[in-house]
Design a protein around this motif. Structure first.
Motif, mmCIF file in Angstrom:
data_model
loop_
_atom_site.group_PDB
_atom_site.id
_atom_site.type_symbol
_atom_site.label_atom_id
_atom_site.label_comp_id
_atom_site.label_asym_id
_atom_site.label_seq_id
_atom_site.Cartn_x
_atom_site.Cartn_y
_atom_site.Cartn_z
ATOM 1 N N LEU A 40 0.819 -1.212 0.033
ATOM 2 C CA LEU A 40 -0.162 -0.011 0.079
ATOM 3 C C LEU A 40 0.858 1.075 0.130
ATOM 4 C CD1 LEU A 40 -2.925 -0.476 2.413
ATOM 5 C CD2 LEU A 40 -3.181 0.042 -0.098
ATOM 6 N N LEU A 41 1.817 1.329 0.957
ATOM 7 C CA LEU A 41 2.860 2.375 0.878
ATOM 8 C C LEU A 41 3.450 2.487 -0.430
ATOM 9 C CD1 LEU A 41 4.351 1.850 4.548
ATOM 10 C CD2 LEU A 41 2.462 3.519 3.658
ATOM 11 N N MET A 42 3.996 1.591 -1.051
ATOM 12 C CA MET A 42 4.794 1.653 -2.253
ATOM 13 C C MET A 42 3.584 1.817 -3.211
ATOM 14 S SD MET A 42 7.509 -1.524 -2.114
ATOM 15 C CE MET A 42 8.234 -1.022 -3.567
ATOM 16 N N GLY A 43 2.552 1.552 -3.346
ATOM 17 C CA GLY A 43 1.486 1.918 -4.295
ATOM 18 C C GLY A 43 1.302 3.347 -4.495
ATOM 19 N N LEU A 44 1.788 4.037 -3.502
ATOM 20 C CA LEU A 44 1.654 5.725 -3.648
ATOM 21 C C LEU A 44 2.808 6.315 -4.582
ATOM 22 C CD1 LEU A 44 0.990 6.587 0.078
ATOM 23 C CD2 LEU A 44 -0.715 6.410 -1.838
ATOM 24 N N SER A 45 3.633 5.103 -5.250
ATOM 25 C CA SER A 45 4.809 5.689 -5.990
ATOM 26 C C SER A 45 4.166 6.610 -7.396
ATOM 27 C CB SER A 45 5.604 4.332 -6.683
ATOM 28 O OG SER A 45 4.600 3.565 -7.253
ATOM 29 N N GLY A 46 2.970 6.303 -7.558
ATOM 30 C CA GLY A 46 2.333 7.191 -8.460
ATOM 31 C C GLY A 46 2.284 8.677 -8.284
ATOM 32 N N ALA A 47 2.561 8.801 -6.910
ATOM 33 C CA ALA A 47 2.608 10.505 -6.273
ATOM 34 C C ALA A 47 3.870 10.934 -6.883
ATOM 35 C CB ALA A 47 2.297 10.427 -4.889
ATOM 36 N N LEU A 48 4.967 10.147 -7.225
ATOM 37 C CA LEU A 48 6.087 10.569 -7.562
ATOM 38 C C LEU A 48 6.054 11.117 -8.859
ATOM 39 C CD1 LEU A 48 8.323 7.540 -6.294
ATOM 40 C CD2 LEU A 48 8.288 9.789 -5.357
ATOM 41 N N SER A 49 5.067 10.989 -9.478
ATOM 42 C CA SER A 49 4.960 11.819 -10.999
ATOM 43 C C SER A 49 4.867 13.054 -10.954
ATOM 44 C CB SER A 49 3.709 11.028 -11.547
ATOM 45 O OG SER A 49 2.546 11.405 -10.886
ATOM 46 N N ALA A 50 4.592 13.617 -9.788
ATOM 47 C CA ALA A 50 4.976 15.183 -9.653
ATOM 48 C C ALA A 50 6.314 15.671 -9.534
ATOM 49 C CB ALA A 50 4.435 15.513 -8.066
ATOM 50 N N VAL A 51 7.404 14.522 -9.460
ATOM 51 C CA VAL A 51 8.848 15.033 -9.499
ATOM 52 C C VAL A 51 9.476 14.067 -10.608
ATOM 53 C CG1 VAL A 51 8.874 15.851 -7.091
ATOM 54 C CG2 VAL A 51 9.175 13.424 -7.358
ATOM 55 N N LEU A 52 8.957 13.064 -10.904
ATOM 56 C CA LEU A 52 9.737 12.065 -11.536
ATOM 57 C C LEU A 52 8.676 11.837 -12.979
ATOM 58 C CD1 LEU A 52 11.230 9.326 -9.365
ATOM 59 C CD2 LEU A 52 12.498 11.320 -10.525
ATOM 60 N N ASP A 53 9.354 11.455 -14.115
ATOM 61 C CA ASP A 53 8.753 11.048 -15.201
ATOM 62 C C ASP A 53 8.340 9.544 -15.048
ATOM 63 O OD1 ASP A 53 10.849 9.921 -15.930
ATOM 64 O OD2 ASP A 53 11.168 11.415 -17.565
ATOM 65 N N ILE A 54 7.661 9.158 -15.722
ATOM 66 C CA ILE A 54 7.216 7.531 -15.722
ATOM 67 C C ILE A 54 8.595 6.703 -15.745
ATOM 68 C CG2 ILE A 54 5.856 5.491 -16.885
ATOM 69 C CD1 ILE A 54 4.150 7.582 -15.799
ATOM 70 N N SER A 55 9.410 6.903 -16.764
ATOM 71 C CA SER A 55 10.512 6.129 -17.038
ATOM 72 C C SER A 55 11.386 5.901 -15.570
ATOM 73 C CB SER A 55 11.436 6.368 -18.062
ATOM 74 O OG SER A 55 11.712 7.910 -18.170
ATOM 75 N N GLY A 56 11.263 7.613 -14.868
ATOM 76 C CA GLY A 56 12.117 7.740 -13.808
ATOM 77 C C GLY A 56 11.735 6.750 -12.527
ATOM 78 N N ILE A 57 10.292 6.554 -12.476
ATOM 79 C CA ILE A 57 9.650 5.599 -11.466
ATOM 80 C C ILE A 57 10.139 4.353 -11.689
ATOM 81 C CG2 ILE A 57 7.329 4.935 -10.618
ATOM 82 C CD1 ILE A 57 6.295 7.606 -11.110
ATOM 83 N N ILE A 58 9.920 4.072 -12.953
ATOM 84 C CA ILE A 58 10.423 2.577 -13.314
ATOM 85 C C ILE A 58 11.786 2.281 -13.074
ATOM 86 C CG2 ILE A 58 10.827 0.949 -15.325
ATOM 87 C CD1 ILE A 58 8.501 2.321 -16.716
ATOM 88 N N LEU A 59 12.708 3.265 -13.180
ATOM 89 C CA LEU A 59 14.088 3.212 -12.812
ATOM 90 C C LEU A 59 14.322 2.852 -11.112
ATOM 91 C CD1 LEU A 59 16.941 3.110 -13.241
ATOM 92 C CD2 LEU A 59 16.898 5.608 -13.178
ATOM 93 N N LEU A 60 13.553 3.937 -10.696
ATOM 94 C CA LEU A 60 13.677 3.780 -8.949
ATOM 95 C C LEU A 60 13.038 2.218 -8.677
ATOM 96 C CD1 LEU A 60 13.915 5.070 -6.444
ATOM 97 C CD2 LEU A 60 11.672 5.843 -6.344
ATOM 98 N N LEU A 61 11.876 1.935 -8.796
ATOM 99 C CA LEU A 61 11.476 0.703 -8.564
ATOM 100 C C LEU A 61 12.404 -0.512 -8.971
ATOM 101 C CD1 LEU A 61 7.559 1.205 -9.306
ATOM 102 C CD2 LEU A 61 8.761 1.116 -6.958
ATOM 103 N N SER A 62 13.050 -0.452 -10.169
ATOM 104 C CA SER A 62 13.728 -1.411 -10.674
ATOM 105 C C SER A 62 15.164 -1.512 -9.545
ATOM 106 C CB SER A 62 14.301 -1.233 -12.071
ATOM 107 O OG SER A 62 13.217 -1.222 -13.070
ATOM 108 N N CYS A 63 15.624 -0.502 -9.329
ATOM 109 C CA CYS A 63 16.659 -0.447 -8.488
ATOM 110 C C CYS A 63 16.371 -1.049 -6.862
ATOM 111 C CB CYS A 63 17.162 0.971 -8.080
ATOM 112 S SG CYS A 63 18.137 1.816 -9.616
#
Length: 438
Positions: free
Chosen positions: A398-421
């Motif tokens: 649930l907490l990680m599901g809020l990663s969509g809120a990161l779209s305010a500071v990261l683009d979609i590919s940046g969120i993918i990179l963060l989760l992949s790391c």
């Protein structure tokens, strides 16, 4: 022996494909005699529910459903976290009541029926409602579905632990995933070869009704599994016992490390919707694109299920390592393409291909962690492991599901990179997990 029994044994031995298929490890002698029939019944019920999952996929199908009823965009980000975490968080309390039951397949049957009713409701909402009302109804019904799924999760792993020997449990998951993938492949191909017109709400309603029927049939099949009574110790006050069992995270080092590893590997599920969004940003939302993603998902399950299943029966730890590495490398490559060669994202086949590879990796993570946790413990301790890990993972999800809120500071590919790391960290930690002995 009857002809039907001989056919069951023959089919079972062909699926297991090992010389000593009847050798029973970690189950009692009475249950050993029922292994062929139980294996096929469990396989069929898993196939039906996994096919139902594919037809109501929260990463592909449900977003399209929400879009078709003009639901608010902010609801899209709730689909995967609610679908997954709702089935996990209550398990710590549910497990205490399940422990009181010497025979637990009835819990699975109840959960499957409730899932069917929830999916029927989603179909009705997609057909008859629209806008925010439809969207919130679908989210509410998805919550009920997810909670019902938790009943099945707690019961199934314990029933499998009592009815299916070690070194065969991974193949059980693998074959069911592969068979469901084959049918999903046909559905995606039919959609791809359609006349190209957009699907209407009534079509989604019919699709959800068909998916719900699969859970009802699965409940009927699973009710025929021959489960012998098992341990019933520890079935006391649900909440109090739940708090005590959380102490496993402190006292049981191998289990604690497994839970942390599993948490880091959640990205194999969480990144999937972002692959779809990235494709839609470049190509829009044509029907053929939905067909391509469904084809990718079905083909990945068909191809990878048996492979990961047999691999998991050899070493579920290594399955976790390899599949997490694939997820991580793929995410890094997609980030690099989006950053340095964004024009490539307009290639209609690129993101469905990436989704195909991601789904293969996710199948490995799922089969690997399911097999590992079932093999890690015996008796009621297995129920504790499953319930504690699923509850903790549900909260983290649930907490990680809020990663969509990161779209305010990261683009979609940046969120993918963060989760992949994060997943790369999970692969590194999985190397330190102990191997499970026979």
């Amino acid at each position: 022996m009857s002809k039907a029994h001989n056919l069951t044994v023959d089919l079972y031995q062909k699926l297991i494909n090992q010389e000593d298929a009847r050798a029973c490890k970690a189950i009692d002698e009475a249950a050993c005699r029922e292994v062929p029939g139980n294996f096929l019944l469990t396989l069929l019920s898993q196939f039906l529910t996994q096919l139902g999952d594919a037809l109501s996929n929260p990463k592909i199908i449900l977003p399209w459903v929400l879009q078709s009823v003009a639901a608010p965009l902010y609801l899209f980000g709730l689909l995967v976290p609610i679908r997954e975490s709702g089935s996990m968080i209550p398990q710590l309390v549910i497990a205490s009541y399940v422990r009181r039951m010497p025979v637990r397949k009835g819990i699975w049957v109840l959960g499957s029926i409730l899932q069917a009713l929830s999916i029927f409701g989603i179909g009705l909402a997609a057909w008859l409602l629209e806008g925010a009302v439809a969207g919130w109804c679908i989210i509410a019904l998805l919550t009920v579905f997810s909670l019902s799924r938790g009943l099945c999760s707690v019961a199934s792993k314990d029933v499998i632990g009592k009815t299916i020997p070690k070194r065969q449990r991974g193949q059980l998951s693998g074959w069911s995933a592969s068979a469901a993938g084959l049918i999903t492949l046909g559905f995606g191909a039919a959609l791809l070869l359609s006349d190209g017109s957009e699907l209407q709400p009534v079509h989604y309603g019919i699709l959800m009704a068909g998916a719900g029927c699969l859970w009802l049939i699965a409940a009927l099949v699973y009710s025929r599994v021959k489960e012998y009574p098992g341990e019933t110790s520890g079935g006391k006050n649900g909440f109090a016992e739940a708090m005590k069992r959380l102490d496993l995270l402190r006292s049981d080092k191998p289990f604690r490390r497994f839970v942390v590893t599993r948490a880091l590997m959640l990205c194999s599920a969480l990144t999937a919707p972002y692959y779809v969004v990235l494709a839609q940003q470049s190509l829009g939302s044509p029907a053929y694109l939905l067909g391509l993603f469904i084809l990718a998902s079905g083909a990945a399950s068909l191809i990878s299920g048996p492979f990961w299943g047999q691999f998991a029966d050899v070493s579920s730890r290594r399955v976790l390592i390899v599949s997490a590495l694939i997820t991580s490398v793929l995410g890094i490559v997609i980030f690099a393409i989006a950053t340095f060669q964004p024009g490539w994202l307009s290639l209609f086949w690129l993101m469905p291909l990436a989704y195909f590879l991601l789904t293969i990796a996710h199948q490995g993570v799922r089969i690997g962690r399911k097999t590992y946790v079932v093999d890690l413990a015996e008796g009621n301790k297995r129920t504790d492991y499953v319930s504690v890990s699923n509850t903790v993972i549900g909260v983290i999800l649930l907490l990680m599901g809020l990663s969509g809120a990161l779209s305010a500071v990261l683009d979609i590919s940046g969120i993918i990179l963060l989760l992949s790391c994060l997943c790369l960290g999970g692969a590194a930690l999985a190397i330190t997990l102990p191997e499970i002995d026979d």
